[in-house]
Design a protein around this motif. Sequence first.
Motif, PDB file in Angstrom:
ATOM      1  N   VAL A  46       0.888  -1.135  -0.074  1.00  0.00           N
ATOM      2  CA  VAL A  46      -0.149  -0.017  -0.112  1.00  0.00           C
ATOM      3  C   VAL A  46       0.934   1.242   0.025  1.00  0.00           C
ATOM      4  O   VAL A  46       1.912   1.141   0.509  1.00  0.00           O
ATOM      5  CB  VAL A  46      -1.146  -0.043   1.280  1.00  0.00           C
ATOM      6  CG1 VAL A  46      -1.750   1.484   1.225  1.00  0.00           C
ATOM      7  CG2 VAL A  46      -1.882  -1.276   1.376  1.00  0.00           C
ATOM      8  N   PHE A  47       0.496   2.268  -0.814  1.00  0.00           N
ATOM      9  CA  PHE A  47       1.341   3.518  -0.937  1.00  0.00           C
ATOM     10  C   PHE A  47      -0.059   4.527  -0.689  1.00  0.00           C
ATOM     11  O   PHE A  47      -0.930   4.512  -1.024  1.00  0.00           O
ATOM     12  CB  PHE A  47       2.109   3.814  -2.218  1.00  0.00           C
ATOM     13  CG  PHE A  47       2.958   2.664  -2.518  1.00  0.00           C
ATOM     14  CD1 PHE A  47       4.501   3.060  -2.249  1.00  0.00           C
ATOM     15  CD2 PHE A  47       2.530   1.431  -3.075  1.00  0.00           C
ATOM     16  CE1 PHE A  47       5.183   2.198  -2.560  1.00  0.00           C
ATOM     17  CE2 PHE A  47       3.702   0.507  -3.517  1.00  0.00           C
ATOM     18  CZ  PHE A  47       5.022   0.886  -2.937  1.00  0.00           C
ATOM     19  N   VAL A  94       3.418   9.933   0.537  1.00  0.00           N
ATOM     20  CA  VAL A  94       3.295  10.364   2.021  1.00  0.00           C
ATOM     21  C   VAL A  94       3.731   9.113   2.873  1.00  0.00           C
ATOM     22  O   VAL A  94       4.097   9.176   3.937  1.00  0.00           O
ATOM     23  CB  VAL A  94       1.849  10.919   2.305  1.00  0.00           C
ATOM     24  CG1 VAL A  94       1.607  11.193   3.700  1.00  0.00           C
ATOM     25  CG2 VAL A  94       1.638  12.143   1.321  1.00  0.00           C
ATOM     26  N   ASP A  95       3.228   7.960   2.581  1.00  0.00           N
ATOM     27  CA  ASP A  95       3.569   6.849   3.233  1.00  0.00           C
ATOM     28  C   ASP A  95       3.575   5.419   2.579  1.00  0.00           C
ATOM     29  O   ASP A  95       3.036   5.511   1.455  1.00  0.00           O
ATOM     30  CB  ASP A  95       2.596   6.870   4.431  1.00  0.00           C
ATOM     31  CG  ASP A  95       3.013   5.732   5.596  1.00  0.00           C
ATOM     32  OD1 ASP A  95       4.273   5.341   5.757  1.00  0.00           O
ATOM     33  OD2 ASP A  95       2.562   6.009   6.848  1.00  0.00           O
ATOM     34  N   LEU A  96       4.055   4.366   3.301  1.00  0.00           N
ATOM     35  CA  LEU A  96       4.057   3.231   2.479  1.00  0.00           C
ATOM     36  C   LEU A  96       4.029   1.987   3.497  1.00  0.00           C
ATOM     37  O   LEU A  96       4.845   2.311   4.536  1.00  0.00           O
ATOM     38  CB  LEU A  96       5.062   2.766   1.535  1.00  0.00           C
ATOM     39  CG  LEU A  96       6.422   2.541   1.902  1.00  0.00           C
ATOM     40  CD1 LEU A  96       7.348   2.013   0.814  1.00  0.00           C
ATOM     41  CD2 LEU A  96       7.016   4.014   2.212  1.00  0.00           C
ATOM     42  N   ARG A 145      11.937   2.926   3.192  1.00  0.00           N
ATOM     43  CA  ARG A 145      10.991   3.722   3.717  1.00  0.00           C
ATOM     44  C   ARG A 145      11.563   5.152   4.185  1.00  0.00           C
ATOM     45  O   ARG A 145      10.912   6.165   3.632  1.00  0.00           O
ATOM     46  CB  ARG A 145      10.182   3.003   4.777  1.00  0.00           C
ATOM     47  CG  ARG A 145       9.545   2.022   4.528  1.00  0.00           C
ATOM     48  CD  ARG A 145       8.853   1.319   5.649  1.00  0.00           C
ATOM     49  NE  ARG A 145       7.700   2.117   5.710  1.00  0.00           N
ATOM     50  CZ  ARG A 145       6.861   2.013   6.998  1.00  0.00           C
ATOM     51  NH1 ARG A 145       6.873   0.620   7.604  1.00  0.00           N
ATOM     52  NH2 ARG A 145       5.730   2.723   6.968  1.00  0.00           N
ATOM     53  N   ARG A 146      12.737   5.344   4.505  1.00  0.00           N
ATOM     54  CA  ARG A 146      13.140   6.588   5.190  1.00  0.00           C
ATOM     55  C   ARG A 146      13.749   7.501   4.077  1.00  0.00           C
ATOM     56  O   ARG A 146      13.277   8.758   4.046  1.00  0.00           O
ATOM     57  CB  ARG A 146      14.292   6.134   6.213  1.00  0.00           C
ATOM     58  CG  ARG A 146      13.651   6.046   7.507  1.00  0.00           C
ATOM     59  CD  ARG A 146      14.914   5.488   8.335  1.00  0.00           C
ATOM     60  NE  ARG A 146      15.866   4.470   7.679  1.00  0.00           N
ATOM     61  CZ  ARG A 146      17.007   3.984   8.172  1.00  0.00           C
ATOM     62  NH1 ARG A 146      17.277   4.180   9.379  1.00  0.00           N
ATOM     63  NH2 ARG A 146      17.913   3.036   7.627  1.00  0.00           N
ATOM     64  N   ASP A 147      14.058   6.747   2.881  1.00  0.00           N
ATOM     65  CA  ASP A 147      14.549   7.655   1.783  1.00  0.00           C
ATOM     66  C   ASP A 147      13.108   8.134   0.915  1.00  0.00           C
ATOM     67  O   ASP A 147      13.354   8.774   0.104  1.00  0.00           O
ATOM     68  CB  ASP A 147      15.643   6.889   0.929  1.00  0.00           C
ATOM     69  CG  ASP A 147      16.915   6.723   1.734  1.00  0.00           C
ATOM     70  OD1 ASP A 147      17.127   7.585   2.734  1.00  0.00           O
ATOM     71  OD2 ASP A 147      17.579   5.980   1.586  1.00  0.00           O
ATOM     72  N   ALA A 148      12.191   6.934   0.768  1.00  0.00           N
ATOM     73  CA  ALA A 148      11.053   7.003  -0.263  1.00  0.00           C
ATOM     74  C   ALA A 148      10.124   8.074   0.121  1.00  0.00           C
ATOM     75  O   ALA A 148       9.640   8.809  -0.827  1.00  0.00           O
ATOM     76  CB  ALA A 148      10.394   5.736  -0.226  1.00  0.00           C
ATOM     77  N   ILE A 149       9.925   8.368   1.383  1.00  0.00           N
ATOM     78  CA  ILE A 149       8.721   9.143   1.983  1.00  0.00           C
ATOM     79  C   ILE A 149       9.292  10.768   1.450  1.00  0.00           C
ATOM     80  O   ILE A 149      10.448  11.059   1.933  1.00  0.00           O
ATOM     81  CB  ILE A 149       8.446   9.053   3.242  1.00  0.00           C
ATOM     82  CG1 ILE A 149       7.777   7.589   3.544  1.00  0.00           C
ATOM     83  CG2 ILE A 149       7.341  10.239   3.849  1.00  0.00           C
ATOM     84  CD1 ILE A 149       7.626   7.247   5.082  1.00  0.00           C
ATOM     85  N   GLY A 150       8.372  11.339   0.934  1.00  0.00           N
ATOM     86  CA  GLY A 150       8.768  12.760   0.481  1.00  0.00           C
ATOM     87  C   GLY A 150       9.284  12.782  -1.100  1.00  0.00           C
ATOM     88  O   GLY A 150       9.370  13.736  -1.708  1.00  0.00           O
ATOM     89  N   GLU A 151       9.540  11.441  -1.683  1.00  0.00           N
ATOM     90  CA  GLU A 151       9.965  11.615  -2.979  1.00  0.00           C
ATOM     91  C   GLU A 151       8.752  11.625  -3.929  1.00  0.00           C
ATOM     92  O   GLU A 151       7.697  11.413  -3.678  1.00  0.00           O
ATOM     93  CB  GLU A 151      10.864  10.372  -3.186  1.00  0.00           C
ATOM     94  CG  GLU A 151      12.075  10.223  -2.457  1.00  0.00           C
ATOM     95  CD  GLU A 151      13.079  11.275  -2.978  1.00  0.00           C
ATOM     96  OE1 GLU A 151      13.248  11.745  -3.919  1.00  0.00           O
ATOM     97  OE2 GLU A 151      13.720  12.086  -2.095  1.00  0.00           O
ATOM     98  N   PRO A 152       9.026  12.139  -5.064  1.00  0.00           N
ATOM     99  CA  PRO A 152       7.898  11.762  -6.267  1.00  0.00           C
ATOM    100  C   PRO A 152       7.369  10.331  -6.226  1.00  0.00           C
ATOM    101  O   PRO A 152       8.206   9.666  -6.440  1.00  0.00           O
ATOM    102  CB  PRO A 152       8.474  12.476  -7.319  1.00  0.00           C
ATOM    103  CG  PRO A 152       9.616  13.174  -7.011  1.00  0.00           C
ATOM    104  CD  PRO A 152      10.002  12.493  -5.800  1.00  0.00           C
ATOM    105  N   ALA A 153       5.880  10.420  -6.468  1.00  0.00           N
ATOM    106  CA  ALA A 153       5.765   9.009  -6.248  1.00  0.00           C
ATOM    107  C   ALA A 153       5.960   8.162  -7.570  1.00  0.00           C
ATOM    108  O   ALA A 153       6.195   7.076  -7.846  1.00  0.00           O
ATOM    109  CB  ALA A 153       4.187   9.015  -6.142  1.00  0.00           C
ATOM    110  N   ALA A 154       6.286   8.936  -8.776  1.00  0.00           N
ATOM    111  CA  ALA A 154       6.509   8.401  -9.878  1.00  0.00           C
ATOM    112  C   ALA A 154       7.858   7.636 -10.014  1.00  0.00           C
ATOM    113  O   ALA A 154       8.205   6.566 -10.795  1.00  0.00           O
ATOM    114  CB  ALA A 154       6.713   9.386 -10.979  1.00  0.00           C
TER     115      ALA A 154
END
Length: 596
Positions: free
Chosen positions: A252-253, A262-264, A276-285
Amino acid sequence: MAALSPLSVALLVAVTVGLAAAILAWRERPEPGATWLAVLLTGQVWWATFLVFELEATTLPAKALWYDVQWVGVVAIPVGWLFFALAYTGYDRYVTPFSVALVSVIPVATVAVAAAGDPGDLLAVDRVVRETAVGTFLDVVPGPLYYVIAGYTYLLGAVGSVPLIQLIRDDARPFRGQSAALLVGTAAPWAGNLAHLSGAVPIPGLDPTPLAFAVSGVAYLLALSRFRLLTLAPAPRRRARQLVFEQLHDPVFVVGTEGLLVDLNECAAETFGIDRRDAIGEPAATVVPKYDAIRELDGTDADKPRPIPIVGRDGQRPYEATVRDVVDDHDRTTARVITFHDVGAYLGQQQRLNVLNRVFRHDVRTETNLIQGYAEQLRSDPTDERALSIIEESAGRMLELSERTRTAGELFDPTEESETAPLTDAVDEAVAEARAVAPDARIEVGQVAPVPVPVVLEVVLGNLCTNAVRHNDADAPWMRIDAAVADGWVEVTVADDGPGIDPAEYDVLDRGTETPLRHGSGIGLWIVKWGVDHLGGRISFDEREPTGTVVTVCVPVDRSETPGADSDGEPPDPPLDDSATTGESASLGPPPNAGR
C-alpha cells in the motif's frame, strides 16, 4: 472544636468526589491514561484539601504556609492532564521519561520556590488576610513566577484538549461522551480561575478554582462510570489501524495531491525493496511501480482493475492496483491510497482449472474412445496386433497425462513448503529425465552456476528437456542446456534441433486461456508456464536455425535459503559465470531480455 465554614464544607465535598474518582482511575491501571488521570485528580484533591487548612487557619503565617503547600497540587494538575490526554487518545509515543521530565521543569521549579519560602517574592509580592462576610481569606498579590506558572498551566491544558476535541466528532458515541465529560471537567476549574485572575470574583482573596473541582469530580466520575472511561479508551484504535496498515499483506502506498509519497506499509517496502526513510517525500513516479499506468486507473477505468506485471523482490508478478481517495471532513481529497493486490495465484488457479477441464473433456475422452473402439475390434479379432498396440499407446498417454496432472496439483499446493536446491542439481535431474526418455539423444550441458533455485524450476526444466527429445523426429535428437546468472536472475536456455513448436501453442500460452477451438495439445507447456509464473519469472520461445526451438526461462535467484548468504540475504558470487554480479542490490532489477 470550631465548626467548619460553609466554604470548607463545600471544598470537602469536592475533595470526596475527587478522591473517589482518583481511586477509580488508579484501580484501572494499566489502562491507557489511568495513571495520569489519577495524578490529575490527586492534584485537585491536594489543592482543595490544603485550601481547607488555609481557610480554617487564623493567622497570616499559618495561612501562608498552607497556601504554599497547595502549589504541589496546583502544578501536578496540568502535567497530569496533558499526559493523560496523550495516552488516552493513543499519542502515547509522546509520553516518555524525557518528555515528562522536560514538561515538569517549570512545575518542579515552582514547588521548589514555594518550599524555599518564596525568595525574592517570585510567587507573591504581598500577602494580606482579608475579613469578608463569607470568611477570612489570604489575599495574594501575584509575583512574576505566579503568572509564568499560570500561563504554563493554560498552555498545557490547551495542548491536552486538542486530541480530546477531535474525539467530539468521532463516529463512536461512547468516545464522544467521554471526551465531552472530560472537557467539561477541565473547563469548570478554568472558568473559576479565569474569574479569579480577572478580578470578577467580588470577594477579595477567594479563588473559586478548587470549588469547581466538585464539578470536575462529578464529570470524571460520569466519564468513568457512564461512558466507561479507561475501560473503553480510544487509544488502541489508533494503534490497531496503524497495525492493520503495517501488517496488510498487500503493498500500500499513500500519495499526496502533489504527487509526493506520503507513506507506504511494510509489505510495500519488502515487496519492492524500498527504503522507507528515503522514499517518503520523494515523487511517487520514482517510487511507486508502474505509477503512470496506475494513474490511468484514476479516471474512467478505475472500476475496471486489470493485472499489471510488476517486478518485485520475488520476481515478476501480476498485480491489480486499486486507487482510493482520502477525503477530509470537507470532502476535499487530501491524498490517494494505492493498493496492489497480487492476483498471480488467482489467475494461475483459474488457468489450471480451465486447462484441466479441457484435458478431461477432450484428451481423456479421445483416448477413451480409442480404447473402446479398438477393444471392440479385438473382440471380433483377438489377433489384431495393431489394435492392441493402439490401445497400449492410448493407455500410456492417459497414464502420462494422469502423472502430469498430479504433478501440476502437487507443484502448486499452497500447503507445501517451498524447497530450494542448487541449479546444478536441477539441471542434472532434468538431463537425467531426458536421457531416460531418449537414451540415444545427444545432450550437451553448458556452463551452470551453482546458485540456489526453488525446486519448482526442476519440474520446469524436466518438462522442457523431455519435450525437446521426445517430440524430436531426428534419428539422433540433439539438445543443449545452458544457464547464466545476472542481476539476481537465473536464465536457462534449452535448445533442440526438432521440428519446432506449433505457433498455436505459443498463442494459447500468451493469451492465458483456452477455447474449444484454440487450445494446447497437452499440459506439458502449461506446467512449464505455471511453474515459471509461480516463480515470478518469464518464458520465451524462439526458432533455431536451421531447425529447432530455443526456450528461455528467466526466474529470480532464490534468496530465502541461500547457503553462505550475507546478513542481507544476498546470494554468494556465482563463480562459473562471468556475467554474474557480485554485489546485487536489495531488489531485483528487470529480468533480462527473456520476454517475447
